[in-house]
Enzyme design. Sequence first.
Site, PDB file in Angstrom:
ATOM      1  N   ARG A 157      -2.039  31.962 -79.323  1.00  0.00           N
ATOM      2  CA  ARG A 157      -2.603  30.707 -78.828  1.00  0.00           C
ATOM      3  C   ARG A 157      -2.400  29.553 -79.816  1.00  0.00           C
ATOM      4  O   ARG A 157      -2.254  28.399 -79.412  1.00  0.00           O
ATOM      5  CB  ARG A 157      -4.089  30.890 -78.538  1.00  0.00           C
ATOM      6  CG  ARG A 157      -4.750  29.714 -77.786  1.00  0.00           C
ATOM      7  CD  ARG A 157      -6.156  30.099 -77.350  1.00  0.00           C
ATOM      8  NE  ARG A 157      -6.760  29.078 -76.503  1.00  0.00           N
ATOM      9  CZ  ARG A 157      -7.691  28.221 -76.907  1.00  0.00           C
ATOM     10  NH1 ARG A 157      -8.118  28.253 -78.166  1.00  0.00           N
ATOM     11  NH2 ARG A 157      -8.205  27.334 -76.083  1.00  0.00           N
TER      12      ARG A 157
ATOM     13  N   ILE B 201      -6.244  22.328 -73.723  1.00  0.00           N
ATOM     14  CA  ILE B 201      -5.925  23.740 -73.524  1.00  0.00           C
ATOM     15  C   ILE B 201      -7.253  24.408 -73.213  1.00  0.00           C
ATOM     16  O   ILE B 201      -8.240  24.222 -73.927  1.00  0.00           O
ATOM     17  CB  ILE B 201      -5.248  24.356 -74.768  1.00  0.00           C
ATOM     18  CG1 ILE B 201      -4.962  25.849 -74.547  1.00  0.00           C
ATOM     19  CG2 ILE B 201      -6.042  24.134 -76.033  1.00  0.00           C
ATOM     20  CD1 ILE B 201      -4.138  26.478 -75.665  1.00  0.00           C
ATOM     21  N   SER B 202      -7.321  25.133 -72.115  1.00  0.00           N
ATOM     22  CA  SER B 202      -8.587  25.647 -71.613  1.00  0.00           C
ATOM     23  C   SER B 202      -9.184  26.723 -72.517  1.00  0.00           C
ATOM     24  O   SER B 202      -8.489  27.382 -73.293  1.00  0.00           O
ATOM     25  CB  SER B 202      -8.402  26.226 -70.196  1.00  0.00           C
ATOM     26  OG  SER B 202      -8.046  25.221 -69.280  1.00  0.00           O
ATOM     27  N   GLN B 203     -10.485  26.886 -72.382  1.00  0.00           N
ATOM     28  CA  GLN B 203     -11.232  27.954 -73.044  1.00  0.00           C
ATOM     29  C   GLN B 203     -10.572  29.303 -72.743  1.00  0.00           C
ATOM     30  O   GLN B 203     -10.232  29.583 -71.597  1.00  0.00           O
ATOM     31  CB  GLN B 203     -12.660  27.925 -72.511  1.00  0.00           C
ATOM     32  CG  GLN B 203     -13.539  29.076 -72.914  1.00  0.00           C
ATOM     33  CD  GLN B 203     -14.785  29.137 -72.036  1.00  0.00           C
ATOM     34  OE1 GLN B 203     -14.792  28.640 -70.915  1.00  0.00           O
ATOM     35  NE2 GLN B 203     -15.834  29.732 -72.551  1.00  0.00           N
TER      36      GLN B 203
END
Length: 221
Positions: free
Chosen positions: A37, A63-65
């Site tokens: 990530r 950027i999503s959880q």
Amino acid sequence: MKNLDFDEMRQAMVRDQLITRGISDSRVLSAFSKVPRHKFISDEYFEASYSDYPLPIAANQTISQPYMVALMTERLGVKEGDRILEVGTGSGYQMAILAELAREVYSVERAEELAHNSRITLEGLGYKNFKIKTGDGSLGWIEHAPYDGIIVTAGAPGVPESLLGQLKDGGRLIIPIGSYFKQVLTMVEKKNNLLTTTEVCGCVFVPLLGKEGWTNDKMDM
């Protein structure tokens, strides 16, 4: 910047954020254990690479959880031979997860900067089973339809008809539905050309802009 053990941080993310909150699909967990990530964010956020919250990226997007990415991916039920459409490439992280699971992944991104950056990152990590184009994601990508699964990573006022038309019979579509900055994660299943809708959980995503997403007229309502 201090030395960071990204491998350990990634495994801790899977253990503490995903497994403990009910993500159980072994293929999904394996993909999250593998995809770095930290490669999808800027250096200034490296220490928070695997934290349990969204992070800023270019073009005023996020950027999503990790948990939300995992939940959407698991609910999509991706199989090895699937062709998947992603609406909203963003950082490219969700696409990397999907590329680990599916045969082909197609993604449409509104912002050229994000599409360009994501393509470079994904190619740098060795992914070859993906294509990205810049355009109105609410209209999908008709040239490669139908899709076994469609994942929309932005909130919409309703399910775009174009996307439903590009979903294969027997396929699933997952999308945040609701108001401009408060939605319900919703799964749509198509079987015998009939649609079944299931609400998963509350969520907050950036808005899906486009002809069948949010427009100036809808934002004024």
